[in-house]
Design a protein around this motif. Structure first.
Motif, PDB file in Angstrom:
ATOM      1  N   ALA A  13       3.065  -2.895 -20.098  1.00  0.00           N
ATOM      2  CA  ALA A  13       1.554  -1.944 -19.602  1.00  0.00           C
ATOM      3  C   ALA A  13       1.801  -0.270 -19.481  1.00  0.00           C
ATOM      4  O   ALA A  13       0.761   0.369 -19.500  1.00  0.00           O
ATOM      5  N   ALA A  14       3.220  -0.536 -20.478  1.00  0.00           N
ATOM      6  CA  ALA A  14       4.151   1.004 -20.067  1.00  0.00           C
ATOM      7  C   ALA A  14       3.080   2.293 -21.318  1.00  0.00           C
ATOM      8  O   ALA A  14       2.829   2.855 -21.593  1.00  0.00           O
ATOM      9  N   ALA A  15       2.935   0.727 -22.657  1.00  0.00           N
ATOM     10  CA  ALA A  15       2.897   0.819 -24.165  1.00  0.00           C
ATOM     11  C   ALA A  15       1.394   0.683 -24.368  1.00  0.00           C
ATOM     12  O   ALA A  15       0.891   1.553 -25.115  1.00  0.00           O
ATOM     13  N   TYR A  16       1.239   0.063 -23.604  1.00  0.00           N
ATOM     14  CA  TYR A  16      -0.901  -0.397 -23.658  1.00  0.00           C
ATOM     15  C   TYR A  16      -0.962  -0.848 -22.827  1.00  0.00           C
ATOM     16  O   TYR A  16      -1.752  -1.926 -22.174  1.00  0.00           O
ATOM     17  N   PRO A  17      -1.702   0.449 -21.608  1.00  0.00           N
ATOM     18  CA  PRO A  17      -1.955   0.075 -20.555  1.00  0.00           C
ATOM     19  C   PRO A  17      -3.633  -0.269 -20.653  1.00  0.00           C
ATOM     20  O   PRO A  17      -3.434  -0.700 -19.523  1.00  0.00           O
ATOM     21  N   HIS A  18      -4.028  -0.295 -21.355  1.00  0.00           N
ATOM     22  CA  HIS A  18      -5.277  -0.575 -21.972  1.00  0.00           C
ATOM     23  C   HIS A  18      -5.786  -1.642 -21.681  1.00  0.00           C
ATOM     24  O   HIS A  18      -6.473  -2.671 -21.497  1.00  0.00           O
ATOM     25  N   LEU A  19      -4.542  -2.832 -21.653  1.00  0.00           N
ATOM     26  CA  LEU A  19      -4.529  -4.126 -22.221  1.00  0.00           C
ATOM     27  C   LEU A  19      -4.267  -4.966 -20.570  1.00  0.00           C
ATOM     28  O   LEU A  19      -3.623  -6.401 -20.826  1.00  0.00           O
ATOM     29  N   GLN A  20      -4.067  -4.086 -19.702  1.00  0.00           N
ATOM     30  CA  GLN A  20      -3.357  -4.632 -18.103  1.00  0.00           C
ATOM     31  C   GLN A  20      -4.904  -6.436 -17.684  1.00  0.00           C
ATOM     32  O   GLN A  20      -3.873  -7.052 -17.754  1.00  0.00           O
ATOM     33  N   TRP A  21      -5.726  -5.732 -18.052  1.00  0.00           N
ATOM     34  CA  TRP A  21      -6.956  -7.374 -18.222  1.00  0.00           C
ATOM     35  C   TRP A  21      -6.261  -8.307 -19.343  1.00  0.00           C
ATOM     36  O   TRP A  21      -6.335  -9.702 -18.594  1.00  0.00           O
ATOM     37  N   PHE A  22      -5.685  -7.800 -20.596  1.00  0.00           N
ATOM     38  CA  PHE A  22      -5.392  -8.884 -21.241  1.00  0.00           C
ATOM     39  C   PHE A  22      -3.970  -9.908 -20.114  1.00  0.00           C
ATOM     40  O   PHE A  22      -3.330 -10.803 -20.751  1.00  0.00           O
ATOM     41  N   TYR A  23      -3.307  -9.144 -19.918  1.00  0.00           N
ATOM     42  CA  TYR A  23      -2.241  -9.358 -19.398  1.00  0.00           C
ATOM     43  C   TYR A  23      -2.315  -9.998 -18.192  1.00  0.00           C
ATOM     44  O   TYR A  23      -1.294 -12.087 -18.528  1.00  0.00           O
TER      45      TYR A  23
ATOM     46  N   ALA B   2       0.677  -1.203   0.106  1.00  0.00           N
ATOM     47  CA  ALA B   2       0.003   0.170   0.151  1.00  0.00           C
ATOM     48  C   ALA B   2       0.611   1.239   0.414  1.00  0.00           C
ATOM     49  O   ALA B   2       0.714   2.401  -0.339  1.00  0.00           O
ATOM     50  N   LEU B   3       2.249   1.119   0.812  1.00  0.00           N
ATOM     51  CA  LEU B   3       3.381   2.487   0.611  1.00  0.00           C
ATOM     52  C   LEU B   3       3.109   2.785  -0.077  1.00  0.00           C
ATOM     53  O   LEU B   3       3.623   3.396  -0.817  1.00  0.00           O
ATOM     54  N   ILE B   4       3.835   1.934  -1.284  1.00  0.00           N
ATOM     55  CA  ILE B   4       4.360   1.574  -2.725  1.00  0.00           C
ATOM     56  C   ILE B   4       3.398   2.555  -3.275  1.00  0.00           C
ATOM     57  O   ILE B   4       3.607   2.817  -4.150  1.00  0.00           O
ATOM     58  N   ALA B   5       1.917   1.508  -3.703  1.00  0.00           N
ATOM     59  CA  ALA B   5       0.693   2.173  -4.265  1.00  0.00           C
ATOM     60  C   ALA B   5       0.694   3.766  -3.951  1.00  0.00           C
ATOM     61  O   ALA B   5       0.393   4.542  -4.601  1.00  0.00           O
ATOM     62  N   ASP B   6       0.767   3.924  -2.709  1.00  0.00           N
ATOM     63  CA  ASP B   6       0.758   5.800  -2.573  1.00  0.00           C
ATOM     64  C   ASP B   6       1.596   6.276  -3.249  1.00  0.00           C
ATOM     65  O   ASP B   6       1.356   7.088  -3.869  1.00  0.00           O
ATOM     66  N   ARG B   7       2.607   6.196  -3.019  1.00  0.00           N
ATOM     67  CA  ARG B   7       4.117   6.870  -2.998  1.00  0.00           C
ATOM     68  C   ARG B   7       4.019   6.863  -4.321  1.00  0.00           C
ATOM     69  O   ARG B   7       4.262   8.108  -4.930  1.00  0.00           O
ATOM     70  N   TYR B   8       3.746   5.788  -5.589  1.00  0.00           N
ATOM     71  CA  TYR B   8       4.031   6.133  -6.720  1.00  0.00           C
ATOM     72  C   TYR B   8       2.355   6.256  -7.678  1.00  0.00           C
ATOM     73  O   TYR B   8       2.157   5.106  -7.764  1.00  0.00           O
ATOM     74  N   ALA B   9       1.932   7.299  -7.354  1.00  0.00           N
ATOM     75  CA  ALA B   9       1.031   7.822  -7.731  1.00  0.00           C
ATOM     76  C   ALA B   9       0.069   7.640  -9.030  1.00  0.00           C
ATOM     77  O   ALA B   9      -0.583   7.204  -9.907  1.00  0.00           O
ATOM     78  N   GLU B  10       1.150   7.570 -10.081  1.00  0.00           N
ATOM     79  CA  GLU B  10       1.052   8.242 -11.212  1.00  0.00           C
ATOM     80  C   GLU B  10       2.253   7.133 -11.994  1.00  0.00           C
ATOM     81  O   GLU B  10       2.697   5.937 -11.622  1.00  0.00           O
ATOM     82  N   GLU B  11       0.742   5.869 -13.369  1.00  0.00           N
ATOM     83  CA  GLU B  11       1.303   5.015 -14.525  1.00  0.00           C
ATOM     84  C   GLU B  11       2.371   5.736 -15.434  1.00  0.00           C
ATOM     85  O   GLU B  11       2.199   6.509 -15.479  1.00  0.00           O
ATOM     86  N   PRO B  12       3.608   5.539 -16.116  1.00  0.00           N
ATOM     87  CA  PRO B  12       3.969   3.811 -15.455  1.00  0.00           C
ATOM     88  C   PRO B  12       4.915   3.539 -14.156  1.00  0.00           C
ATOM     89  O   PRO B  12       4.925   1.644 -13.827  1.00  0.00           O
TER      90      PRO B  12
ATOM     91  N   LEU C 115      -2.722  -7.389 -11.923  1.00  0.00           N
ATOM     92  CA  LEU C 115      -3.651  -7.114 -11.341  1.00  0.00           C
ATOM     93  C   LEU C 115      -3.200  -5.677 -10.549  1.00  0.00           C
ATOM     94  O   LEU C 115      -4.152  -5.783 -10.168  1.00  0.00           O
ATOM     95  N   LEU C 116      -2.146  -6.133  -9.342  1.00  0.00           N
ATOM     96  CA  LEU C 116      -2.220  -4.977  -8.352  1.00  0.00           C
ATOM     97  C   LEU C 116      -2.134  -3.715  -8.306  1.00  0.00           C
ATOM     98  O   LEU C 116      -2.838  -3.337  -7.840  1.00  0.00           O
ATOM     99  N   PRO C 117      -1.380  -3.146  -9.712  1.00  0.00           N
ATOM    100  CA  PRO C 117      -3.066  -1.868  -9.952  1.00  0.00           C
ATOM    101  C   PRO C 117      -2.897  -1.836 -10.401  1.00  0.00           C
ATOM    102  O   PRO C 117      -3.737  -0.308 -10.072  1.00  0.00           O
ATOM    103  N   THR C 118      -3.609  -2.696 -11.182  1.00  0.00           N
ATOM    104  CA  THR C 118      -5.323  -2.655 -11.432  1.00  0.00           C
ATOM    105  C   THR C 118      -6.384  -1.993 -10.087  1.00  0.00           C
ATOM    106  O   THR C 118      -7.019  -1.304  -9.939  1.00  0.00           O
ATOM    107  N   LEU C 119      -5.580  -3.237  -8.949  1.00  0.00           N
ATOM    108  CA  LEU C 119      -6.610  -3.171  -7.717  1.00  0.00           C
ATOM    109  C   LEU C 119      -6.305  -0.908  -7.156  1.00  0.00           C
ATOM    110  O   LEU C 119      -7.374  -0.678  -6.596  1.00  0.00           O
ATOM    111  N   ALA C 120      -5.040  -0.592  -7.291  1.00  0.00           N
ATOM    112  CA  ALA C 120      -5.240   0.890  -6.729  1.00  0.00           C
ATOM    113  C   ALA C 120      -5.371   1.607  -7.488  1.00  0.00           C
ATOM    114  O   ALA C 120      -6.729   2.654  -7.548  1.00  0.00           O
ATOM    115  N   PHE C 121      -5.600   1.348  -9.039  1.00  0.00           N
ATOM    116  CA  PHE C 121      -6.679   2.564 -10.097  1.00  0.00           C
ATOM    117  C   PHE C 121      -8.097   2.269  -9.561  1.00  0.00           C
ATOM    118  O   PHE C 121      -8.934   3.384  -9.644  1.00  0.00           O
ATOM    119  N   LEU C 122      -8.530   0.838  -9.345  1.00  0.00           N
ATOM    120  CA  LEU C 122     -10.025   1.155  -9.161  1.00  0.00           C
ATOM    121  C   LEU C 122     -10.311   1.516  -7.849  1.00  0.00           C
ATOM    122  O   LEU C 122     -11.719   2.282  -7.682  1.00  0.00           O
TER     123      LEU C 122
END
Length: 405
Positions: free
Chosen positions: A250-260, A101-111, A302-309
Motif C-alpha cells: 500500500a505504501a508503494a502502490y496505494p492505488h491498488l488497495q482494492w486489488f489487495y 476510529a482513534l487510530i484513524a484520527d491520529r494517523y491522518a496520512e498514508e502510509p 479496506l479499513l484505511p479505505t473506509l477512513a479515506f472514503l
C-alpha cells in the motif's frame, strides 16, 4: 480476545457427544450473544463517538469489558454466563469502534495510517488465535477463574494506560471536531457499502468454522484435544505476514488497495474449499493459514479505505464509519455459532466450506467498484468552505492571513 477486543473469539466449542441438541443450541447462542448485542449497539455507539470524541467511549468500553470478564470468572450458571457474554458485546461496541476510529484520527496520512491500523489488526489476531491454548493451559493447571481474571487485569491495565496517555476530555480536542456524517447516510454510500460487504464476507469462514471444525476434526481424523486447541495458533504468523505485505504494498502502490482486498478474498475462497479435503492435523493447518492470510489482506487494505472514503466524501469523523465495519464483523459472528451447525447437520461440512469459498470468490470482482477511489478529491464540508472562502474587505483579509499563519 476473550476480553472483547474484537469479534474473533476462536475458543473451540466442546459439544457433549450424547447429551442431545439442546446443549448444542445453548452453546451456540452463548457464543453468538456477544456479536448480537454488538450488532444492535453499534449504530448507537458510532453516533455517540462522533458526538463526544474517541477517548471517553474507549474508556467506558474497557470498563464494561473488565466487569463482564470478571463476571465470567465467578459465574456458576448459564444465565450468568449469558449475561456476561452479552455484556462483552456492549463493551466491544464502544471499545472496538472507538479504538480503531482513534487510530484513524491520529494517523491522518498514508502510509502511517495503514501501518497503525495494520498493527492494531495484528494485535486483534494475536488475541484471537492465542486464546485457545492460553485458555486451555490456564484452565488445566490453574482452574476456571484464572484465565478470566488475567484478562480482567489486562482490561484494567489498558484503561489505566489510556487515562495516563490520552485522558478523556483532557485536550479539548472535541471542541475542534466537526459534526460527523450520520451513520444512516454512510450506510447508503455505495463505496462504503461495498467495503462493508467485503468485510462481512471475508470473515464468514472464520465465524462459521469456529463452532464446527473441532467436531469435524475429531470425527474425520481422530484429532486429539491438544490438536483441536492448537488448530488456529499457527495461522497467527501468516496473518501478521499478510498485514506486513499489505502495508508495504500500500505504501508503494496505494492505488491498488482494492486489488489487495480482492486477492485476499480469492485466497480465502480457495483455502475454504480445501479444508474438507484435509485428512490430518498437519494438512488442515495449511488452508487455515491461507484463510487468515487472506483476511489480513482484506482488513489491512479496506479499513484505511473506509477512513479515506469518509475524508473525501463526507466529514473526517470516524466513529460511525468504523461502527459500520464492526457491524460487518458482527453479522458474520452472530450468524456463525447458530447457523453453521445447522448447515453442517443438514448439508454437510464439505458443502458449508464450498459455499463459503464460493461466496468469497464471487464477491472479489465487486471490489473493482473501488478502483477509482484513490483519484477522489476531498469533499467541501461546511468547515472547509468557511476556511477556504475568499476574504471580503480589509478586516476579513487580515483575519484570513492570521488564520493561515
Amino acid at each position: 480476545n476473550g476480553s472483547g477486543g474484537g469479534n474473533r473469539s476462536l475458543l473451540p466449542a466442546r459439544y457433549p457427544p450424547a447429551s442431545g441438541g439442546n446443549e448444542d443450541v445453548q452453546i451456540g447462542v452463548l457464543f453468538a450473544s456477544k456479536a448480537m448485542l454488538q450488532l444492535l449497539v453499534n449504530p448507537l455507539s458510532g453516533t455517540l463517538i462522533d458526538r463526544v470524541g474517541y477517548e471517553a467511549p474507549l474508556l467506558a468500553g474497557l470498563a464494561v469489558m473488565f466487569l463482564s470478564t470478571a463476571t465470567f470468572a465467578f459465574a456458576e450458571n448459564y444465565a450468568t454466563l449469558f449475561a456476561a457474554r452479552s455484556l462483552q458485546g456492549l463493551g466491544s461496541a464502544f471499545a472496538d469502534t472507538a479504538g480503531i476510529a482513534l487510530i484513524a484520527d491520529r494517523y491522518a496520512e498514508e502510509p502511517a495510517r495503514s501501518r497503525a491500523l495494520g498493527t492494531a489488526l495484528a494485535c486483534i489476531s494475536f488475541g484471537s488465535l492465542a486464546a485457545p491454548p492460553f485458555g486451555g493451559v490456564l484452565y488445566e493447571f490453574a482452574g476456571k477463574r484464572v484465565p478470566f481474571l488475567v484478562l480482567a487485569c489486562v482490561c484494567l491495565l489498558d484503561g489505566l494506560l489510556l487515562l495516563a496517555l490520552a485522558p478523556p476530555g483532557g485536550t479539548g480536542a472535541r471542541a475542534n471536531m466537526p459534526v460527523g456524517t450520520p451513520i444512516h447516510r454512510l450506510m447508503v454510500d455505495p463505496y462504503i457499502a461495498v467495503v462493508a460487504g467485503a468485510l462481512a464476507t471475508c470473515n464468514i469462514p472464520l465465524a462459521f468454522l469456529e463452532p464446527t471444525i473441532a467436531n469435524w476434526m475429531k470425527d474425520s481424523m481422530g484429532a486429539s484435544e491438544w490438536e483441536v486447541g492448537l488448530t488456529w495458533l499457527p495461522a497467527f504468523f501468516p496473518h501478521v505476514l499478510g498485514v506486513y505485505v499489505t502495508v508495504r504494498l500500500a505504501a508503494a502502490y496505494p492505488h491498488l488497495q482494492w486489488f489487495y482486498g480482492a486477492l485476499g478474498m480469492a485466497i480465502i475462497g480457495a483455502s475454504s474449499c480445501l479444508v474438507p479435503a484435509c485428512r490430518n492435523f498437519g494438512q488442515v493447518i495449511i488452508p487455515l493459514c491461507g484463510i487468515c492470510f487472506g483476511i489480513a489482506l482484506v482488513d489491512t487494505a479496506l479499513l484505511p479505505t473506509l477512513a479515506f472514503l469518509v475524508d473525501v466524501r463526507h466529514v473526517s469523523v470516524y466513529g460511525s464509519v468504523y461502527a459500520i465495519a464492526d457491524i460487518s464483523y458482527s453479522v458474520a459472528y452472530a450468524l456463525g455459532p447458530i447457523v453453521a451447525g445447522q448447515i453442517v447437520h443438514t448439508m454437510g461440512f464439505a458443502q458449508l466450506n464450498l459455499g463459503m469459498g464460493l461466496a468469497n470468490v464471487l464477491y472479489a470482482p465487486v471490489l473493482l467498484f473501488l478502483r477509482n477511489v484513490c483519484q477522489m478529491k476531498p469533499s467541501h464540508s461546511e468547515r472547509n468552505i468557511l476556511l477556504e472562502e475568499g476574504p471580503k474587505g480589509l478586516y476579513d483579509t487580515i483575519k484570513m492571513e492570521e488564520r493561515k499563519g
